[in-house]
Design a protein around this motif. Structure first.
Motif, PDB file in Angstrom:
ATOM      1  N   GLY A  16       0.881  -1.170  -0.055  1.00  0.00           N
ATOM      2  CA  GLY A  16       0.060   0.216   0.129  1.00  0.00           C
ATOM      3  C   GLY A  16       0.785   1.304  -0.058  1.00  0.00           C
ATOM      4  O   GLY A  16       0.621   2.248  -0.526  1.00  0.00           O
ATOM      5  N   LEU A  17       1.976   1.305   0.693  1.00  0.00           N
ATOM      6  CA  LEU A  17       2.571   2.431   0.832  1.00  0.00           C
ATOM      7  C   LEU A  17       3.715   2.618  -0.534  1.00  0.00           C
ATOM      8  O   LEU A  17       3.396   3.655  -0.780  1.00  0.00           O
ATOM      9  N   LEU A  18       4.027   1.568  -1.109  1.00  0.00           N
ATOM     10  CA  LEU A  18       4.744   1.777  -2.508  1.00  0.00           C
ATOM     11  C   LEU A  18       3.642   2.154  -3.569  1.00  0.00           C
ATOM     12  O   LEU A  18       4.152   2.983  -4.673  1.00  0.00           O
ATOM     13  N   ARG A  19       2.586   1.511  -3.352  1.00  0.00           N
ATOM     14  CA  ARG A  19       1.385   2.052  -4.374  1.00  0.00           C
ATOM     15  C   ARG A  19       1.226   3.532  -4.305  1.00  0.00           C
ATOM     16  O   ARG A  19       0.899   4.434  -5.305  1.00  0.00           O
ATOM     17  N   PHE A  20       1.059   4.314  -3.204  1.00  0.00           N
ATOM     18  CA  PHE A  20       0.845   5.546  -2.894  1.00  0.00           C
ATOM     19  C   PHE A  20       1.940   6.346  -3.443  1.00  0.00           C
ATOM     20  O   PHE A  20       1.528   7.209  -4.089  1.00  0.00           O
ATOM     21  N   VAL A  21       3.104   5.621  -3.145  1.00  0.00           N
ATOM     22  CA  VAL A  21       4.297   6.623  -3.775  1.00  0.00           C
ATOM     23  C   VAL A  21       4.489   6.606  -5.371  1.00  0.00           C
ATOM     24  O   VAL A  21       4.865   7.485  -5.904  1.00  0.00           O
ATOM     25  N   LEU A  22       4.268   5.130  -5.828  1.00  0.00           N
ATOM     26  CA  LEU A  22       4.678   5.210  -7.202  1.00  0.00           C
ATOM     27  C   LEU A  22       3.508   5.467  -8.240  1.00  0.00           C
ATOM     28  O   LEU A  22       3.888   5.774  -9.015  1.00  0.00           O
ATOM     29  N   ASP A  23       2.260   5.247  -7.691  1.00  0.00           N
ATOM     30  CA  ASP A  23       1.185   5.358  -8.639  1.00  0.00           C
ATOM     31  C   ASP A  23       0.556   6.919  -8.640  1.00  0.00           C
ATOM     32  O   ASP A  23      -0.110   7.129  -9.500  1.00  0.00           O
ATOM     33  N   LYS A  24       1.135   7.630  -7.512  1.00  0.00           N
ATOM     34  CA  LYS A  24       0.420   8.989  -7.780  1.00  0.00           C
ATOM     35  C   LYS A  24       0.941   9.790  -8.592  1.00  0.00           C
ATOM     36  O   LYS A  24       2.253   9.635  -9.167  1.00  0.00           O
ATOM     37  N   ASP A  25       0.261  10.769  -9.265  1.00  0.00           N
ATOM     38  CA  ASP A  25       0.556  11.732 -10.279  1.00  0.00           C
ATOM     39  C   ASP A  25       1.431  12.714  -9.634  1.00  0.00           C
ATOM     40  O   ASP A  25       1.797  12.738  -8.275  1.00  0.00           O
ATOM     41  N   GLU A  26       1.709  13.805 -10.230  1.00  0.00           N
ATOM     42  CA  GLU A  26       2.662  14.561  -9.874  1.00  0.00           C
ATOM     43  C   GLU A  26       2.030  16.055  -9.194  1.00  0.00           C
ATOM     44  O   GLU A  26       2.585  17.197  -9.189  1.00  0.00           O
ATOM     45  N   ARG A  27       0.673  15.781  -8.637  1.00  0.00           N
ATOM     46  CA  ARG A  27       0.249  16.779  -7.754  1.00  0.00           C
ATOM     47  C   ARG A  27       1.057  17.135  -6.415  1.00  0.00           C
ATOM     48  O   ARG A  27       1.470  16.305  -6.011  1.00  0.00           O
ATOM     49  N   ASN A  28       0.924  18.667  -6.379  1.00  0.00           N
ATOM     50  CA  ASN A  28       1.704  18.841  -5.224  1.00  0.00           C
ATOM     51  C   ASN A  28       0.820  18.681  -3.975  1.00  0.00           C
ATOM     52  O   ASN A  28       1.397  18.786  -2.707  1.00  0.00           O
ATOM     53  N   PHE A  29      -0.423  18.596  -4.043  1.00  0.00           N
ATOM     54  CA  PHE A  29      -1.482  18.735  -2.963  1.00  0.00           C
ATOM     55  C   PHE A  29      -2.148  17.430  -3.017  1.00  0.00           C
ATOM     56  O   PHE A  29      -2.666  16.941  -4.243  1.00  0.00           O
ATOM     57  N   ILE A  30      -2.583  16.912  -1.891  1.00  0.00           N
ATOM     58  CA  ILE A  30      -3.607  15.736  -1.720  1.00  0.00           C
ATOM     59  C   ILE A  30      -4.255  15.754  -0.587  1.00  0.00           C
ATOM     60  O   ILE A  30      -3.947  16.741   0.400  1.00  0.00           O
ATOM     61  N   PRO A  31      -5.488  15.322  -0.393  1.00  0.00           N
ATOM     62  CA  PRO A  31      -6.239  15.344   0.873  1.00  0.00           C
ATOM     63  C   PRO A  31      -5.540  14.774   1.972  1.00  0.00           C
ATOM     64  O   PRO A  31      -4.717  13.812   1.745  1.00  0.00           O
ATOM     65  N   LEU A  32      -5.366  15.434   3.141  1.00  0.00           N
ATOM     66  CA  LEU A  32      -4.869  14.915   4.430  1.00  0.00           C
ATOM     67  C   LEU A  32      -5.133  13.664   4.666  1.00  0.00           C
ATOM     68  O   LEU A  32      -4.340  12.945   5.236  1.00  0.00           O
ATOM     69  N   ARG A  33      -6.447  13.177   4.490  1.00  0.00           N
ATOM     70  CA  ARG A  33      -6.830  11.744   4.632  1.00  0.00           C
ATOM     71  C   ARG A  33      -5.793  10.840   4.121  1.00  0.00           C
ATOM     72  O   ARG A  33      -5.388   9.930   4.609  1.00  0.00           O
ATOM     73  N   GLU A  34      -5.560  10.876   2.830  1.00  0.00           N
ATOM     74  CA  GLU A  34      -4.280  10.235   2.096  1.00  0.00           C
ATOM     75  C   GLU A  34      -3.083  10.263   2.625  1.00  0.00           C
ATOM     76  O   GLU A  34      -2.641   9.479   2.826  1.00  0.00           O
TER      77      GLU A  34
END
Length: 368
Positions: free
Chosen positions: A213-231
């Motif tokens: 789950g951690l690597l999916r979060f790091v590797l699959d995210k686009d290049e947005r500078n901002f995400i919801p605090l929940r994520e």
């Protein structure tokens, strides 16, 4: 020459401004003559016609003037360029005055007001020496206005370029942080999984799931500078769950999350360096148990995020810590880059009293 390229404003705007100026100066002439009780000399049609032709001709010449202003600037230019600019200004002023006089004389001749003969042409030529200084003054007023507009446009373009560069820099730092996380964290986690496979397969599977789950979060995210605090908090939970397993549950984690902060957008991976710093400097070198607190609160139009540990702390000042710690300095620089002076980051620590980092951010909208 591409006229549209050098037109500082659309022609309709230039014509509208010219008509407004003509009305304004006609009113000025009327008021001046009225003040001196000389209204018998005021001819509305002629006065309005003279001013209208004068300013309309300047409006029509704007692209040409703008071209010359860019081609032969007065400021920061050699004397040769200044001389050419001065000669051009005089030439244009003579051309403007002579052309505007003809633009008035030809319709007057057609309407029978006065013939366009040699005497009238001689009068126009003699009047050049009187009227050209006025046109010369108008020319340099236009020069000042167009130069100010051009400088403002350049400044705005520079600001846009700066914002673009800052966004690219922020994305580059975020990508660097992602790359930094993988080798640093993976090595310890894989060692933990390898050890658990011999004694507790279920725990090893749990770590593998968290790591996925951690690597999916790091590797699959686009290049947005901002995400919801929940994520962001979900990522922190996965990260800390793995660390708790690695340290045989000597590490306890306490979450105090304000539900109102869950959907607030924050910088991507802004908490990970702080959590990593708490484990590395506040816990990993200790033999006894330790605790990390993750706190979020909504304060009016701001969100507060706190990462606190009960480790050994330090007697270094916040300035010294920022100079010495790559993780802390990167977080500080990212906040300055994304928020300017509206973000706050406070470091609190004393020897044997733990370490706390508090971040206070203005609430960002999702489209940021």
């Amino acid at each position: 020459m591409n006229w549209k390229k050098y037109a500082p404003i659309p022609y309709w705007q230039g014509i509208l401004v010219a008509l407004l100026l003509a009305c304004l100066f006609t009113l000025k002439s009327y008021l001046r003559l009225k003040y001196f009780n000389e209204l018998e000399y005021f001819k509305l049609g002629r006065t309005l016609g003279v001013h209208t032709v004068n300013y309309l001709l300047w409006a029509l010449l704007l692209p040409l003037l703008n071209y010359f202003f860019e081609r032969f600037p007065i400021h920061d230019s050699p004397w040769r360029t200044k001389g050419i600019a001065l000669a051009l200004s005089l030439t244009i002023c003579f051309f403007h005055e002579f052309t505007s006089s003809l633009m008035l004389a030809i319709p007057a001749n057609w309407l029978g007001y006065y013939p366009l003969g040699d005497d009238n042409m001689a009068y126009i030529i003699r009047g050049l020496r009187i009227a050209v200084p006025d046109r010369f003054l108008e020319y340099w007023i236009i020069y000042a206005i167009l130069t100010a507009m051009r400088m403002q446009r350049k400044f705005r373009n520079k600001e846009l370029e700066l914002v673009k560069v800052e966004n690219q820099l922020s994305s580059a730092r975020l990508n660097a942080l992602r790359l930094q996380l993988q080798p640093h964290f993976l090595f310890n986690t894989l060692n933990t999984i390898s050890s658990l496979m011999e004694i507790n397969v279920n725990a090893a599977q749990k770590v593998v799931s968290r790591l996925g789950g951690l690597l999916r979060f790091v590797l699959d995210k686009d290049e947005r500078n901002f995400i919801p605090l929940r994520e962001e908090l979900e990522f922190v939970r996965n990260y800390l769950d793995i660390e708790q397993t690695r340290f045989n549950d000597r590490l306890s984690v306490q979450y105090d999350i304000d539900d109102a902060t869950q959907e607030i957008w924050v910088p991507h991976l802004i908490l990970q360096p702080l959590v990593e710093n708490a484990i590395k400097h506040g816990f990993s070198n200790r033999s006894n148990d330790g605790k990390i607190e993750v706190i979020t609160r909504k304060l009016d139009d701001k969100v507060e995020m706190v990462i606190r540990d009960d480790g050994c702390g330090t007697d270094l000042s916040p300035e010294e810590l920022l100079r010495a710690g790559i993780g802390l300095s990167n977080v500080k620089k990212r906040l300055e880059l994304l928020y300017g002076e509206t973000a706050e980051m406070e470091i609190t620590t004393r020897p044997e009293e733990g370490f706390s980092v508090c971040i206070l951010l203005p609430i960002k909208r999702p489209e940021a």
